[in-house]
Design a protein around this motif. Structure first.
Motif, PDB file in Angstrom:
ATOM      1  N   ARG A  77       0.866  -1.306  -0.298  1.00 42.09           N
ATOM      2  CA  ARG A  77      -0.037  -0.001  -0.178  1.00 42.09           C
ATOM      3  C   ARG A  77       0.857   1.571  -0.068  1.00 42.09           C
ATOM      4  NH1 ARG A  77      -5.081   1.147   4.831  1.00 42.09           N
ATOM      5  NH2 ARG A  77      -2.154   0.440   6.233  1.00 42.09           N
ATOM      6  N   GLU A  78       1.669   1.358   0.823  1.00 43.83           N
ATOM      7  CA  GLU A  78       3.082   2.195   1.058  1.00 43.83           C
ATOM      8  C   GLU A  78       3.336   2.698  -0.227  1.00 43.83           C
ATOM      9  OE1 GLU A  78       1.828   0.872   4.692  1.00 43.83           O
ATOM     10  OE2 GLU A  78       2.777  -0.147   2.889  1.00 43.83           O
ATOM     11  N   LEU A  79       4.226   1.873  -1.295  1.00 44.13           N
ATOM     12  CA  LEU A  79       4.477   1.761  -2.618  1.00 44.13           C
ATOM     13  C   LEU A  79       3.333   2.533  -3.156  1.00 44.13           C
ATOM     14  CD1 LEU A  79       7.089  -1.064  -2.979  1.00 44.13           C
ATOM     15  CD2 LEU A  79       6.822   1.602  -3.543  1.00 44.13           C
ATOM     16  N   ALA A  80       2.142   1.764  -3.642  1.00 41.98           N
ATOM     17  CA  ALA A  80       1.455   2.531  -3.862  1.00 41.98           C
ATOM     18  C   ALA A  80       0.894   3.564  -4.150  1.00 41.98           C
ATOM     19  CB  ALA A  80       0.236   1.724  -4.302  1.00 41.98           C
ATOM     20  N   ILE A  81       1.021   3.936  -3.050  1.00 37.49           N
ATOM     21  CA  ILE A  81       0.418   5.784  -1.920  1.00 37.49           C
ATOM     22  C   ILE A  81       1.191   6.263  -3.056  1.00 37.49           C
ATOM     23  CG2 ILE A  81      -0.457   6.662  -0.565  1.00 37.49           C
ATOM     24  CD1 ILE A  81      -1.574   4.667   0.799  1.00 37.49           C
ATOM     25  N   GLN A  82       2.974   6.243  -2.761  1.00 34.49           N
ATOM     26  CA  GLN A  82       3.646   7.089  -2.724  1.00 34.49           C
ATOM     27  C   GLN A  82       4.286   7.306  -4.722  1.00 34.49           C
ATOM     28  OE1 GLN A  82       7.514   5.362  -0.842  1.00 34.49           O
ATOM     29  NE2 GLN A  82       8.781   6.163  -3.184  1.00 34.49           N
ATOM     30  N   ILE A  83       4.030   5.909  -5.090  1.00 38.43           N
ATOM     31  CA  ILE A  83       3.740   6.338  -6.341  1.00 38.43           C
ATOM     32  C   ILE A  83       2.530   6.733  -7.530  1.00 38.43           C
ATOM     33  CG2 ILE A  83       3.171   4.666  -9.176  1.00 38.43           C
ATOM     34  CD1 ILE A  83       4.599   3.179  -7.768  1.00 38.43           C
ATOM     35  N   ASP A  84       0.880   6.723  -6.757  1.00 33.55           N
ATOM     36  CA  ASP A  84       0.072   7.587  -7.853  1.00 33.55           C
ATOM     37  C   ASP A  84       0.832   9.779  -6.684  1.00 33.55           C
ATOM     38  OD1 ASP A  84      -2.033   7.427  -8.015  1.00 33.55           O
ATOM     39  OD2 ASP A  84      -2.773   9.000  -6.578  1.00 33.55           O
ATOM     40  N   GLU A  85       1.640   9.625  -5.499  1.00 35.23           N
ATOM     41  CA  GLU A  85       1.831  11.144  -5.796  1.00 35.23           C
ATOM     42  C   GLU A  85       2.662  11.746  -6.738  1.00 35.23           C
ATOM     43  OE1 GLU A  85       3.027  10.138  -1.751  1.00 35.23           O
ATOM     44  OE2 GLU A  85       0.809  10.441  -0.371  1.00 35.23           O
ATOM     45  N   CYS A  86       4.192  11.314  -6.962  1.00 38.84           N
ATOM     46  CA  CYS A  86       4.362  11.657  -8.010  1.00 38.84           C
ATOM     47  C   CYS A  86       3.631  11.610  -9.136  1.00 38.84           C
ATOM     48  CB  CYS A  86       5.834   9.820  -8.170  1.00 38.84           C
ATOM     49  SG  CYS A  86       6.824   9.849  -6.908  1.00 38.84           S
ATOM     50  N   LEU A  87       2.508  10.416  -9.741  1.00 42.43           N
ATOM     51  CA  LEU A  87       1.735  10.509 -10.828  1.00 42.43           C
ATOM     52  C   LEU A  87       1.372  11.820 -10.436  1.00 42.43           C
ATOM     53  CD1 LEU A  87       0.469   6.957 -11.912  1.00 42.43           C
ATOM     54  CD2 LEU A  87       2.410   8.429 -13.140  1.00 42.43           C
ATOM     55  N   VAL A  88       1.233  12.615  -9.684  1.00 43.45           N
ATOM     56  CA  VAL A  88      -0.048  13.666  -9.585  1.00 43.45           C
ATOM     57  C   VAL A  88       0.826  15.100  -9.553  1.00 43.45           C
ATOM     58  CG1 VAL A  88      -0.824  15.020  -8.044  1.00 43.45           C
ATOM     59  CG2 VAL A  88      -0.963  12.473  -7.688  1.00 43.45           C
ATOM     60  N   ASP A  89       2.442  14.562  -9.367  1.00 45.00           N
ATOM     61  CA  ASP A  89       3.275  15.838  -9.840  1.00 45.00           C
ATOM     62  C   ASP A  89       3.432  16.120 -11.225  1.00 45.00           C
ATOM     63  OD1 ASP A  89       3.277  16.739  -7.321  1.00 45.00           O
ATOM     64  OD2 ASP A  89       5.230  15.350  -7.003  1.00 45.00           O
ATOM     65  N   TYR A  90       3.962  14.202 -11.723  1.00 45.85           N
ATOM     66  CA  TYR A  90       4.192  14.429 -13.317  1.00 45.85           C
ATOM     67  C   TYR A  90       3.389  14.146 -14.211  1.00 45.85           C
ATOM     68  CZ  TYR A  90       8.230  11.990 -10.966  1.00 45.85           C
ATOM     69  OH  TYR A  90       9.022  11.471 -10.093  1.00 45.85           O
ATOM     70  N   THR A  91       1.838  14.599 -13.739  1.00 47.52           N
ATOM     71  CA  THR A  91       0.852  14.029 -15.083  1.00 47.52           C
ATOM     72  C   THR A  91       0.204  15.924 -15.008  1.00 47.52           C
ATOM     73  OG1 THR A  91      -0.703  13.842 -13.469  1.00 47.52           O
ATOM     74  CG2 THR A  91       0.043  12.487 -14.614  1.00 47.52           C
ATOM     75  N   ARG A  92       0.746  16.820 -13.950  1.00 47.49           N
ATOM     76  CA  ARG A  92      -0.203  17.759 -13.587  1.00 47.49           C
ATOM     77  C   ARG A  92      -0.801  18.481 -14.928  1.00 47.49           C
ATOM     78  NH1 ARG A  92       2.418  20.206  -8.879  1.00 47.49           N
ATOM     79  NH2 ARG A  92       0.496  19.557  -7.920  1.00 47.49           N
ATOM     80  N   TYR A  93       0.046  18.686 -15.834  1.00 49.77           N
ATOM     81  CA  TYR A  93       0.132  19.720 -17.373  1.00 49.77           C
ATOM     82  C   TYR A  93      -0.324  18.842 -18.310  1.00 49.77           C
ATOM     83  CZ  TYR A  93       2.206  23.201 -14.189  1.00 49.77           C
ATOM     84  OH  TYR A  93       2.207  24.355 -12.984  1.00 49.77           O
ATOM     85  N   THR A  94      -0.304  17.536 -17.988  1.00 50.75           N
ATOM     86  CA  THR A  94      -0.812  16.510 -19.573  1.00 50.75           C
ATOM     87  C   THR A  94      -2.498  16.580 -19.448  1.00 50.75           C
ATOM     88  OG1 THR A  94      -0.531  14.005 -17.736  1.00 50.75           O
ATOM     89  CG2 THR A  94       1.204  15.601 -19.435  1.00 50.75           C
TER      90      THR A  94
END
Length: 199
Positions: free
Chosen positions: A84-101
């Motif tokens: 779960r911890e890794l899943a949440i961490q990856i999703d938080e990164c996606l929040v940042d990376y997808t911001r303008y897409t």
């Protein structure tokens, strides 16, 4: 080497710049370009070396460049991770990376009620981050369909093995579409993982 030299597009470069990312790590430098070219990848890298960006930036970029005017979003990328911890961490990164897409993502994991996760799925997602148990739960309930998956990431494969998820992965592989890109990341390469990677 910079992210621009790796042919990362402007909307993602802008997001990376805001995060203070200027130069790719070795795993990013080696895997981003082949991943953008839709090659399958077997990456050996320890946790904390920037693996999440190594697999997610090419997926976000390819989804962005291939986007269509579909009315309903379907899951085109599946990122499977052991905890779960890794899943949440990856999703938080996606929040940042997808911001303008405009690329949308959703995360599902066990240990919590599924209602909020189901609502997120029903709203539509291009990328799904999942732990094996909750993924199979929601597939059995016909809430998750993987028929349109074009990108499959298996993250922390050796931890999957340690935690007993290898049978879940073997069960999942035949369900996924045959035509897809596979990005397989592990910190170590025990024999069972080497065998799995070849399959």
């Amino acid at each position: 080497m910079t992210f621009k030299e790796l042919n990362i597009i402007e909307p993602i470069l802008k997001a990376l710049d805001e995060k203070g990312y200027s130069n790719p790590t070795p795993i990013q430098e080696q895997s981003i370009q082949p991943a953008l070219d839709k090659c399958d990848i077997l990456g050996l890298a320890q946790t904390g070396t920037g693996k999440t960006a190594a697999f997610s930036l090419p997926i976000i970029q390819n989804l962005y460049l291939d986007r269509t005017n579909e009315k309903k979003r379907v899951i085109k990328a599946l990122i499977l991770t052991p905890t779960r911890e890794l899943a949440i961490q990856i999703d938080e990164c996606l929040v940042d990376y997808t911001r303008y897409t405009g690329i949308r993502h959703c995360v599902i994991y066990g240990g919590v009620k599924q209602n909020a996760q189901v609502n997120g799925l029903k709203a539509g997602a291009d990328i799904l981050v999942a732990t094996p148990g909750r993924l199979f739960d929601l597939m059995n309930q016909k809430i998750v369909s993987l028929n349109a998956v074009r990108y499959f990431v298996l993250d922390e494969a050796d931890r999957m093995l340690d935690m007993g998820f290898i049978h879940d992965i073997k069960r999942l592989l035949p369900i996924l579409p045959k035509e897809k890109q596979t990005l397989f990341f592990s910190a170590t390469m025990p024999p069972a993982i080497a065998t799995l990677s070849r399959s």
